[in-house]
Design an enzyme around this catalytic site. Structure first.
Site, PDB file in Angstrom:
ATOM      1  N   SER A   5      -3.040   4.449  -8.649  1.00 48.78           N
ATOM      2  CA  SER A   5      -3.266   5.731  -7.979  1.00 48.78           C
ATOM      3  C   SER A   5      -2.117   6.066  -7.048  1.00 48.78           C
ATOM      4  O   SER A   5      -1.504   5.177  -6.456  1.00 48.78           O
ATOM      5  CB  SER A   5      -4.567   5.692  -7.179  1.00 48.78           C
ATOM      6  N   ASP A   6      -1.826   7.339  -6.916  1.00 54.19           N
ATOM      7  CA  ASP A   6      -0.947   7.764  -5.852  1.00 54.19           C
ATOM      8  C   ASP A   6      -1.682   7.570  -4.529  1.00 54.19           C
ATOM      9  O   ASP A   6      -2.914   7.482  -4.482  1.00 54.19           O
ATOM     10  CB  ASP A   6      -0.545   9.227  -6.035  1.00 54.19           C
ATOM     11  N   SER A   7      -0.926   7.511  -3.451  1.00 52.91           N
ATOM     12  CA  SER A   7      -1.534   7.218  -2.153  1.00 52.91           C
ATOM     13  C   SER A   7      -2.606   8.239  -1.788  1.00 52.91           C
ATOM     14  O   SER A   7      -2.363   9.445  -1.853  1.00 52.91           O
ATOM     15  CB  SER A   7      -0.461   7.185  -1.067  1.00 52.91           C
TER      16      SER A   7
END
Length: 804
Positions: A332-334
């Site tokens: 996941s992106d942050s």
């Protein structure tokens, strides 16, 4: 054998530091001939046997893992200076959640740019970093029950994000090269440096089409056209992974069109229709996944049509795995998981957001917070029977599959010796300079103002707020601590002792009160007027003025968007004052997005687009201004004339760009500004080229056959130069509205004066396909037209063919 001895010896020393002598004796014996006893049970298990098929090894390892160990393979531990407080393993690590392992450690000991907390003595020399990651890896192999190795990840969109690694120009500059071979070599370099330094997975390339120039991350994209992005992204991915390192694509998907171009926390609500979703925004991901087999994908934190991508089974499983065939792991992106609860409000609490993401297909959560913040609710969901072990096993298997594919279970450590000689070599430095050269785009050159003739010059004024600037050449996502040659330095060096080079800043990048003054202008104050006057005074003494203007990393980039695309601050006023002296003014643009430079285009004799060059940018720009290099880059994005024209990008549907005539019934077009300032694919050269002998065969073809195209290109000028030959395809009649034309081929070639080359293209069925009324991919029978040109608007030759 010497490396194995060092590994065993270091293992004993590490254990002595973190545990007991008994532990040291145990761990030293896990290294066997041809295999490693990761679970320390004294026998060769299936997962430890390199001769076994990967799937058998994965299933055997899964069968031995506890829920605690499985959940640890579903989270990222951010490296030193982010989450990790220790540069090296300590006894306290035995009390941390990662005592049961971890999926990956991100940006470990890389001395992250602009983050003093991340500065580490272990980042350089390069061999010291490799040894440090070996030590950390050895802790996970020897001090955890099953010894599952770590995947060391890092950023790499314009060079590896590491202390003194080889720096590339910004991705928008890479896109401007239109050079597959060059991008492939960049991938090789980033992958090789990652491997030598101990990283096993790098986050590159960005495949987001930059369709809105107001968006801050245009600078980090290859351009606006899906075909160009797919072709360059494919080469970058193949280059990286050929070095034995995973490439993780980002940001999947529909990430690059926040409403109104606004960035920051407003990255949501992309207004994208289903057909456009697939043809524009998903096209690069599909192509690169199917043709380059990347091992990683990063899921984005925006939604599409009301469903957050990171919580979407459709995006993460149906499309990504079942349709595209992706077999790596999704990180996941942050805050993408957190946003399901905190921003999108599709989850009642964070724990339910975790459940939705895992069930959708997310493998590994990444955020700048401790991994237990994700692992703890994940374990609770398993105990509460809200997440099935079958789902968990599937997600963990994907992570393990990548680790087996990377060879981490067969060779978890790297020899540190080659790193010092193999990272940022002289050849790498020379390549980075060439990449900078080929990224430059000549936008205007009236009366052959460029190249400058050193023999006719005695005084040069270099001015503008970017002339002596350097910070734009180093970003959070790239290498750090490399010396930067500014444009001023580059010009001084190239001009030599016989030409006097003077410098005046002229103005700052922005003025007091900016960006509010983009809406309500204010007059310059006395100090701003004095600064411009100083530049004008020196301009009158000069033969030519080189004004370096544009933006810096504080004006454009991640979480930065603009409400205006003209030159910020007093820069236009500076240019106008310099122009009023009657001396020739050459503008060099340092910027990260298309700019509405209408006055500049009408009044200045020459304009050179440099984007955000790398540290060697000043040298490349100076060489180009003086003719030692002939620019051949092409724009990967459209430059609008006005914000009111946005969206103005390529490809586009019939009528969507207006372009009505200024006369006719009701005065069509009289109340609007039509056309691009610079179209997609545009770029000039110091030489000229002719196009002849376009051949398209066969003239009639079945829907599953290839179409072959060839064209002769001749350098008709007096200088060696590069031409980017562009092939566009037009579907004349179709069951749904298609784009006016689409880029389906390009080739950058170098020609000596008088030299001719025949350029060949092959159009495959996928290049001709559309999504029909039922959203099925098909090649429809009918007439097509091949258009060959130097840009999307400068078409030189055209010829039709028919699909039967």
């Amino acid at each position: 054998m010497q490396l194995l001895i060092r590994q065993i010896t270091a293992g004993i020393l590490l254990s002595a530091l973190t545990g007991t002598a008994a532990t040291a004796q145990q761990t030293s014996s896990i290294y066997r001939h041809g295999w490693i006893d990761f679970n320390k049970n004294g026998r060769k298990d299936i997962f430890e046997d390199p001769a076994q098929p990967a799937e058998r090894r994965i299933q055997d390892l899964l069968s031995q893992m506890t829920p605690e160990e499985k959940t640890c393979q579903m989270a990222t531990l951010y490296g030193y200076g982010r989450v990790l407080k220790d540069e090296m393993p300590t006894a306290e690590w035995k009390t941390k959640v990662w005592k049961d392992g971890i999926a990956n450690i991100d940006e470990e000991l890389n001395s992250l740019p602009f983050n003093k907390k991340a500065a580490s003595k272990y980042s350089f020399p390069y061999s010291r970093h490799t040894e440090a990651l070996n030590t950390i890896q050895r802790w996970f192999v020897e001090e955890t029950r099953l010894g599952i190795p770590v995947d060391f990840t890092n950023e790499a969109i314009h060079g590896l994000c590491h202390d003194r690694a080889t720096p590339f120009c910004a991705p928008i500059g890479i896109g401007s090269t239109w050079n597959r071979a060059l991008v492939s070599q960049a991938g090789h370099i980033a992958g090789r440096e990652a491997r030598l330094l101990g990283y096993t997975n790098i986050y590159v390339p960005i495949l987001d089409p930059a369709r809105d120039p107001r968006w801050g991350r245009v600078v980090e994209c290859y351009g606006e056209d899906p075909f160009l992005i797919a072709e360059l992204g494919k080469q970058m991915t193949l280059g990286v992974q050929s070095e034995g390192v995973a490439a993780t694509l980002k940001h999947y998907a529909v990430y690059s069109v926040p409403k109104g171009g606004r960035d920051g926390n407003a990255r949501t609500d992309p207004h994208v229709a289903p057909r456009e979703l697939h043809q524009i925004y998903l096209y690069p991901f599909r192509r690169v996944i199917q043709e380059a087999r990347p091992m990683g994908v990063m899921s984005s934190y925006n939604d599409w049509d009301g469903v957050p991508v990171t919580g979407s089974y459709y995006f993460l499983t149906e499309l990504l795995r079942q349709v595209y065939g992706f077999d790596g792991y999704v990180v996941s992106d942050s805050e993408a998981v957190e946003y399901l609860f905190s921003k999108h409000h599709v989850a009642a609490d964070y724990k339910d957001a975790v459940r939705q993401a895992v069930e959708a297909g997310l493998n590994v959560r990444t955020n700048f917070t401790p991994p237990e913040e994700y692992i703890t609710p994940l374990r609770e969901l398993i105990k509460e029977n809200r997440l099935s072990m079958k789902t968990i096993d599937s997600r963990v298997a994907d992570v393990l599959r990548v680790k087996f594919r990377l060879g981490l279970f067969d060779k978890p450590y790297n020899d540190p010796v080659p790193a010092d000689k193999g990272v940022h070599t002289a050849a790498d430095e020379a390549f980075a300079l060439q990449l900078n050269r080929e990224s430059l785009v000549l936008l205007k050159n009236d009366h052959e103002t460029l190249p400058l003739d050193k023999g006719k010059l005695r005084n040069i004024l270099v001015t503008g707020p970017l002339a002596a600037a350097s910070t734009h050449a180093i970003s959070r996502y790239g290498p750090s601590n490399n010396p930067v040659t500014t444009v001023l330095d580059g010009i001084k060096t190239f001009a030599g002792k016989d030409i006097r080079v003077q410098y005046a800043k002229g103005c700052d990048i922005v003025n007091p009160g900016w960006p509010g003054t983009e809406i309500i202008p204010t007059p310059p104050d006395s100090s701003e007027l004095a600064s411009i006057a100083e530049a004008v005074k020196l301009a009158r003494q000069s033969d030519v003025i080189i004004a370096v203007v544009g933006e810096d990393e504080k004006r454009v980039g991640e979480s930065l968007s603009r409400t205006d695309l003209s030159l910020p601050g007093r820069q236009l006023q500076l240019l106008q004052a310099l122009h009023a002296t009657g001396k020739p003014v050459i503008a060099v643009l340092i910027n990260g997005q298309p700019l509405t430079i209408n006055w500049e285009q009408q009044n200045l004799p020459a304009i050179l687009e440099a984007w955000f060059p790398g540290p060697q940018g000043g040298t490349a720009i100076a060489e180009t201004l003086f003719g030692a290099y002939n620019p051949g880059g092409r724009l990967p994005v459209t430059f609008p004339k006005s914000l009111g024209q946005i969206e103005l990008n390529f490809p586009y549907k019939p009528g969507s760009h207006a372009d009505q005539p200024s006369s006719g019934n009701n005065g069509y077009g009289r109340t609007s500004v039509n056309g691009a300032l610079y179209p997609f694919g545009f770029g000039l050269s110091y030489t000229s080229f002719s196009y002849n002998n376009l051949v398209v065969t066969p003239q009639k073809q079945a829907s599953q056959g290839d179409i072959h195209v060839s064209v002769d290109i001749t350098n008709t000028g007096k200088r060696k130069g590069d031409e980017v030959v562009q092939l566009y395809l037009k579907d004349l009649v179709s069951s749904v509205t298609t784009y006016v034309m689409q880029l389906r081929g390009f080739e950058r070639i170098t020609l000596q004066p008088g030299e001719k080359k025949t350029v060949h293209f092959v159009l495959h069925p996928d290049d001709l396909s559309i999504l029909d009324r039922n959203m099925n991919t098909t090649v429809e029978p009918g007439d097509f037209e091949v258009l060959i040109g130097t840009s999307s608007e400068d078409i030189k030759l055209r010829q039709g063919f028919t699909i039967i």
